[in-house]
Design a protein around this motif. Structure first.
Motif, PDB file in Angstrom:
ATOM      1  N   ASP A 162       0.829  -1.197   0.000  1.00 30.84           N
ATOM      2  CA  ASP A 162       0.000   0.000   0.000  1.00 30.84           C
ATOM      3  C   ASP A 162       0.870   1.256   0.000  1.00 30.84           C
ATOM      4  O   ASP A 162       2.113   1.184  -0.017  1.00 30.84           O
ATOM      5  CB  ASP A 162      -0.984  -0.005   1.170  1.00 30.84           C
ATOM      6  CG  ASP A 162      -0.296   0.032   2.535  1.00 30.84           C
ATOM      7  OD1 ASP A 162       0.932   0.285   2.604  1.00 30.84           O
ATOM      8  OD2 ASP A 162      -0.988  -0.192   3.550  1.00 30.84           O
ATOM      9  N   ARG A 163       0.229   2.417   0.020  1.00 31.98           N
ATOM     10  CA  ARG A 163       0.945   3.694  -0.071  1.00 31.98           C
ATOM     11  C   ARG A 163       2.020   3.824   1.011  1.00 31.98           C
ATOM     12  O   ARG A 163       3.176   4.183   0.722  1.00 31.98           O
ATOM     13  CB  ARG A 163      -0.045   4.855   0.038  1.00 31.98           C
ATOM     14  CG  ARG A 163       0.612   6.235   0.156  1.00 31.98           C
ATOM     15  CD  ARG A 163      -0.419   7.336   0.190  1.00 31.98           C
ATOM     16  NE  ARG A 163      -1.135   7.382  -1.080  1.00 31.98           N
ATOM     17  CZ  ARG A 163      -0.710   8.036  -2.156  1.00 31.98           C
ATOM     18  NH1 ARG A 163       0.429   8.726  -2.118  1.00 31.98           N
ATOM     19  NH2 ARG A 163      -1.406   8.026  -3.264  1.00 31.98           N
ATOM     20  N   GLU A 167       6.045   4.155   0.307  1.00 35.03           N
ATOM     21  CA  GLU A 167       6.801   5.343   0.727  1.00 35.03           C
ATOM     22  C   GLU A 167       7.918   4.984   1.695  1.00 35.03           C
ATOM     23  O   GLU A 167       8.935   5.690   1.774  1.00 35.03           O
ATOM     24  CB  GLU A 167       5.851   6.356   1.360  1.00 35.03           C
ATOM     25  CG  GLU A 167       4.902   7.003   0.350  1.00 35.03           C
ATOM     26  CD  GLU A 167       3.943   7.990   0.998  1.00 35.03           C
ATOM     27  OE1 GLU A 167       3.880   8.022   2.243  1.00 35.03           O
ATOM     28  OE2 GLU A 167       3.273   8.730   0.246  1.00 35.03           O
ATOM     29  N   PHE A 188       0.722  13.967  -4.142  1.00 37.44           N
ATOM     30  CA  PHE A 188      -0.543  13.315  -3.814  1.00 37.44           C
ATOM     31  C   PHE A 188      -1.652  13.779  -4.759  1.00 37.44           C
ATOM     32  O   PHE A 188      -2.423  12.961  -5.280  1.00 37.44           O
ATOM     33  CB  PHE A 188      -0.935  13.611  -2.370  1.00 37.44           C
ATOM     34  CG  PHE A 188      -2.141  12.835  -1.917  1.00 37.44           C
ATOM     35  CD1 PHE A 188      -1.992  11.589  -1.340  1.00 37.44           C
ATOM     36  CD2 PHE A 188      -3.416  13.337  -2.085  1.00 37.44           C
ATOM     37  CE1 PHE A 188      -3.104  10.855  -0.942  1.00 37.44           C
ATOM     38  CE2 PHE A 188      -4.528  12.622  -1.689  1.00 37.44           C
ATOM     39  CZ  PHE A 188      -4.372  11.372  -1.112  1.00 37.44           C
ATOM     40  N   HIS A 191      -1.307  12.156  -7.968  1.00 35.33           N
ATOM     41  CA  HIS A 191      -1.806  10.776  -7.909  1.00 35.33           C
ATOM     42  C   HIS A 191      -3.319  10.745  -8.119  1.00 35.33           C
ATOM     43  O   HIS A 191      -3.847   9.829  -8.751  1.00 35.33           O
ATOM     44  CB  HIS A 191      -1.465  10.150  -6.560  1.00 35.33           C
ATOM     45  CG  HIS A 191      -0.051   9.653  -6.476  1.00 35.33           C
ATOM     46  ND1 HIS A 191       0.265   8.386  -6.021  1.00 35.33           N
ATOM     47  CD2 HIS A 191       1.126  10.241  -6.788  1.00 35.33           C
ATOM     48  CE1 HIS A 191       1.583   8.226  -6.053  1.00 35.33           C
ATOM     49  NE2 HIS A 191       2.118   9.342  -6.508  1.00 35.33           N
ATOM     50  N   ARG A 213      -1.418   1.328 -11.174  1.00 26.70           N
ATOM     51  CA  ARG A 213      -1.631   1.592  -9.754  1.00 26.70           C
ATOM     52  C   ARG A 213      -1.502   0.295  -8.980  1.00 26.70           C
ATOM     53  O   ARG A 213      -1.522  -0.791  -9.546  1.00 26.70           O
ATOM     54  CB  ARG A 213      -2.999   2.233  -9.518  1.00 26.70           C
ATOM     55  CG  ARG A 213      -4.183   1.408  -9.965  1.00 26.70           C
ATOM     56  CD  ARG A 213      -5.495   2.179  -9.851  1.00 26.70           C
ATOM     57  NE  ARG A 213      -5.872   2.443  -8.470  1.00 26.70           N
ATOM     58  CZ  ARG A 213      -6.771   1.733  -7.796  1.00 26.70           C
ATOM     59  NH1 ARG A 213      -7.393   0.708  -8.368  1.00 26.70           N
ATOM     60  NH2 ARG A 213      -7.073   2.027  -6.561  1.00 26.70           N
ATOM     61  N   ASN A 214      -1.362   0.434  -7.669  1.00 29.72           N
ATOM     62  CA  ASN A 214      -1.140  -0.748  -6.836  1.00 29.72           C
ATOM     63  C   ASN A 214      -2.413  -1.545  -6.564  1.00 29.72           C
ATOM     64  O   ASN A 214      -2.364  -2.583  -5.919  1.00 29.72           O
ATOM     65  CB  ASN A 214      -0.472  -0.352  -5.510  1.00 29.72           C
ATOM     66  CG  ASN A 214      -1.361   0.535  -4.650  1.00 29.72           C
ATOM     67  OD1 ASN A 214      -2.360   1.089  -5.120  1.00 29.72           O
ATOM     68  ND2 ASN A 214      -1.006   0.679  -3.372  1.00 29.72           N
ATOM     69  N   TYR A 218      -9.172   3.364  -3.014  1.00 31.20           N
ATOM     70  CA  TYR A 218      -8.981   4.806  -2.941  1.00 31.20           C
ATOM     71  C   TYR A 218      -9.811   5.385  -1.810  1.00 31.20           C
ATOM     72  O   TYR A 218     -10.982   5.023  -1.626  1.00 31.20           O
ATOM     73  CB  TYR A 218      -9.391   5.459  -4.262  1.00 31.20           C
ATOM     74  CG  TYR A 218      -9.462   6.968  -4.212  1.00 31.20           C
ATOM     75  CD1 TYR A 218      -8.317   7.737  -4.363  1.00 31.20           C
ATOM     76  CD2 TYR A 218     -10.674   7.615  -3.973  1.00 31.20           C
ATOM     77  CE1 TYR A 218      -8.369   9.119  -4.308  1.00 31.20           C
ATOM     78  CE2 TYR A 218     -10.741   9.008  -3.918  1.00 31.20           C
ATOM     79  CZ  TYR A 218      -9.587   9.751  -4.080  1.00 31.20           C
ATOM     80  OH  TYR A 218      -9.646  11.110  -4.010  1.00 31.20           O
ATOM     81  N   ARG A 257      -1.641   8.817   3.960  1.00 31.54           N
ATOM     82  CA  ARG A 257      -1.414   7.370   4.014  1.00 31.54           C
ATOM     83  C   ARG A 257      -2.690   6.576   4.278  1.00 31.54           C
ATOM     84  O   ARG A 257      -2.699   5.355   4.113  1.00 31.54           O
ATOM     85  CB  ARG A 257      -0.356   7.058   5.076  1.00 31.54           C
ATOM     86  CG  ARG A 257       1.047   7.444   4.640  1.00 31.54           C
ATOM     87  CD  ARG A 257       2.102   6.975   5.614  1.00 31.54           C
ATOM     88  NE  ARG A 257       3.438   7.086   5.033  1.00 31.54           N
ATOM     89  CZ  ARG A 257       4.507   6.458   5.499  1.00 31.54           C
ATOM     90  NH1 ARG A 257       4.410   5.668   6.569  1.00 31.54           N
ATOM     91  NH2 ARG A 257       5.671   6.599   4.910  1.00 31.54           N
ATOM     92  N   GLN A 260      -4.805   4.152   0.599  1.00 30.23           N
ATOM     93  CA  GLN A 260      -3.860   3.082   0.296  1.00 30.23           C
ATOM     94  C   GLN A 260      -3.453   3.051  -1.175  1.00 30.23           C
ATOM     95  O   GLN A 260      -2.426   2.470  -1.525  1.00 30.23           O
ATOM     96  CB  GLN A 260      -4.461   1.729   0.670  1.00 30.23           C
ATOM     97  CG  GLN A 260      -4.763   1.558   2.144  1.00 30.23           C
ATOM     98  CD  GLN A 260      -5.323   0.177   2.442  1.00 30.23           C
ATOM     99  OE1 GLN A 260      -5.006  -0.808   1.769  1.00 30.23           O
ATOM    100  NE2 GLN A 260      -6.171   0.100   3.454  1.00 30.23           N
ATOM    101  N   SER A 261      -4.260   3.658  -2.039  1.00 35.64           N
ATOM    102  CA  SER A 261      -3.978   3.622  -3.473  1.00 35.64           C
ATOM    103  C   SER A 261      -2.706   4.397  -3.800  1.00 35.64           C
ATOM    104  O   SER A 261      -2.447   5.467  -3.237  1.00 35.64           O
ATOM    105  CB  SER A 261      -5.165   4.228  -4.233  1.00 35.64           C
ATOM    106  OG  SER A 261      -4.909   4.270  -5.617  1.00 35.64           O
ATOM    107  N   TYR A 262      -1.916   3.868  -4.720  1.00 40.82           N
ATOM    108  CA  TYR A 262      -0.665   4.511  -5.122  1.00 40.82           C
ATOM    109  C   TYR A 262      -0.555   4.420  -6.642  1.00 40.82           C
ATOM    110  O   TYR A 262      -0.774   3.361  -7.232  1.00 40.82           O
ATOM    111  CB  TYR A 262       0.540   3.829  -4.466  1.00 40.82           C
ATOM    112  CG  TYR A 262       1.831   4.604  -4.572  1.00 40.82           C
ATOM    113  CD1 TYR A 262       2.218   5.482  -3.561  1.00 40.82           C
ATOM    114  CD2 TYR A 262       2.657   4.462  -5.676  1.00 40.82           C
ATOM    115  CE1 TYR A 262       3.401   6.218  -3.665  1.00 40.82           C
ATOM    116  CE2 TYR A 262       3.841   5.193  -5.788  1.00 40.82           C
ATOM    117  CZ  TYR A 262       4.205   6.059  -4.777  1.00 40.82           C
ATOM    118  OH  TYR A 262       5.363   6.790  -4.872  1.00 40.82           O
TER     119      TYR A 262
END
Length: 371
Positions: A162-163, A167, A188, A191, A213-214, A218, A257, A260-262
């Motif tokens: 996750d995000r 990071e 952000f 994103h 995306r991961n 969102y 954070r 969770q979407s990245y």
């Protein structure tokens, strides 16, 4: 629309057949502009071009209409209107949960650098080699059905970090920056928007586009701030949100954070300066004509009539009665009458986009059955 999509849509909304005479403001719209945006989609559909974020497969009827549109090069406004009226049937989309809802988005413009230094420290990452995108409606063995991406390992697949984990370095050497920005809040917002123009410190402009995306869910940080009582929904703007993120770095990091979407990016060298960013359909977006829709319910290329209000300031709005084309999607764009209006690029587009959170009448133009 596939039979499966139709069943899913029927679970969420009913479609009410209309005539074009039922669409207030229809005759006054710029149908020539809408037709040119429609042609962009038609060229991609006719060529079976790859979609960046695959949506519902287009019906054969839509493909047939597109082939007819491609034989027309420069129609007048009246001819474009007649084309839509001849080949489409409007249907009001009436969600079981209530009204349609419209937000706005844009292509941000930030300062950046290809190399990190004391000012530019926040990376945008390229798509990692182990990222596997799961097609819409599908899943992989052993993974939760809600995940839309996975990590390829020697033993199969696992959820992608996750995000917070990314990071904190969970990707290791797979994390390859393509450019650096000044502020975490800028990254952000990028994103969320999915694309940007980056003005580099050498004076050139770099375009970045969505590359994956991961697959994690969102979460809107604006909604979280409202729930926490930090801001109220009525007065929230993108500028105000960006200011809060900048002025509260510690709480802002924890807040961001919770989403969770990245998103991963690529440099979009194929775009001309006058082009909009690449949307989910894999084609450049058109300011004021491209609409992001729920890709699990709708096909790209469908014309959508919007009837509502377009804010100019917090206290002033103008009528919105416009034909849009479904050319994009987004993690937060969920529901049969949910849309995201593309305003264009730069600060003014961002200001307008940040004001739009309004109810809207959502009317989809379905191709008429072929005779």
């Amino acid at each position: 629309m596939s039979a499966e999509a139709g069943a899913s849509l029927a679970d969420k909304a009913r479609l009410e057949a209309l005539s074009f005479k039922d669409l207030a403001g229809w005759e006054a719209d710029d149908h020539q502009a809408a037709f040119q945006a429609f042609l962009r989609s038609c060229k991609a559909l006719d060529a079976s071009a790859a979609e960046l974020r695959p949506a519902q497969a287009p019906r054969d009827d839509l493909l047939a209409v597109c082939r007819k549109a491609l034989t027309i090069t420069q129609p007048s406004g009246a001819e474009a209107r007649q084309f839509f009226e001849a080949h489409f049937q409007p249907f009001a989309v009436i969600p079981h949960t209530g009204n349609g809802f419209l937000t706005g988005y844009y292509e941000p413009e930030f300062m950046g650098s290809r190399t990190p230094d004391s000012a530019y420290t926040v990376p945008l990452l390229a798509r990692p080699e182990d990222l596997v995108t799961i097609p819409q409606g599908e899943t992989l063995p052993g993974l939760d059905k809600g995940l839309q991406a996975a990590r390829r390992t020697g033993n199969g697949y696992e959820p992608y970090p996750d995000r917070a984990a990314i990071e904190d370095g969970a990707l290791g050497s797979l994390a390859k920056p393509i450019v650096y920005l000044c502020e975490p809040g800028e990254a952000f917002i990028l994103h969320v928007q999915g694309s940007a123009r980056i003005r580099l410190n050498d004076g050139s402009v770099m375009r970045v586009a969505y590359a994956g995306r991961n697959g994690r869910p969102y979460t809107s940080i604006g909604r979280l701030l409202v729930q926490q009582g930090v801001m109220d929904l009525e007065s929230m703007t993108l500028e105000k949100l960006m200011g809060w993120l900048r002025d509260h770095p510690g709480p802002a990091k924890a807040l961001m954070r919770q989403n969770q979407s990245y998103i991963f990016f690529r440099e979009a060298t194929e775009l001309a300066p006058e082009d909009g960013p690449i949307g989910g359909a894999g084609i450049p977006l058109v300011p004021g004509r491209s609409l992001a829709v729920d890709r699990s319910l709708w096909a790209y290329g469908l014309p959508v009539w919007l009837d509502g209000q377009l804010p100019v300031t917090l206290d002033e709005a103008e009528p919105l009665r416009r034909l849009m084309i479904a050319q994009d999607t987004g993690s937060a764009i969920v529901g049969p009458a949910r849309g995201d209006f593309f305003f264009g690029s730069g600060a003014e587009a961002g200001r307008r986009a940040g004001l739009l959170r309004h109810a809207v009448r959502f009317v989809v133009l379905q191709p008429k059955p072929r005779s």
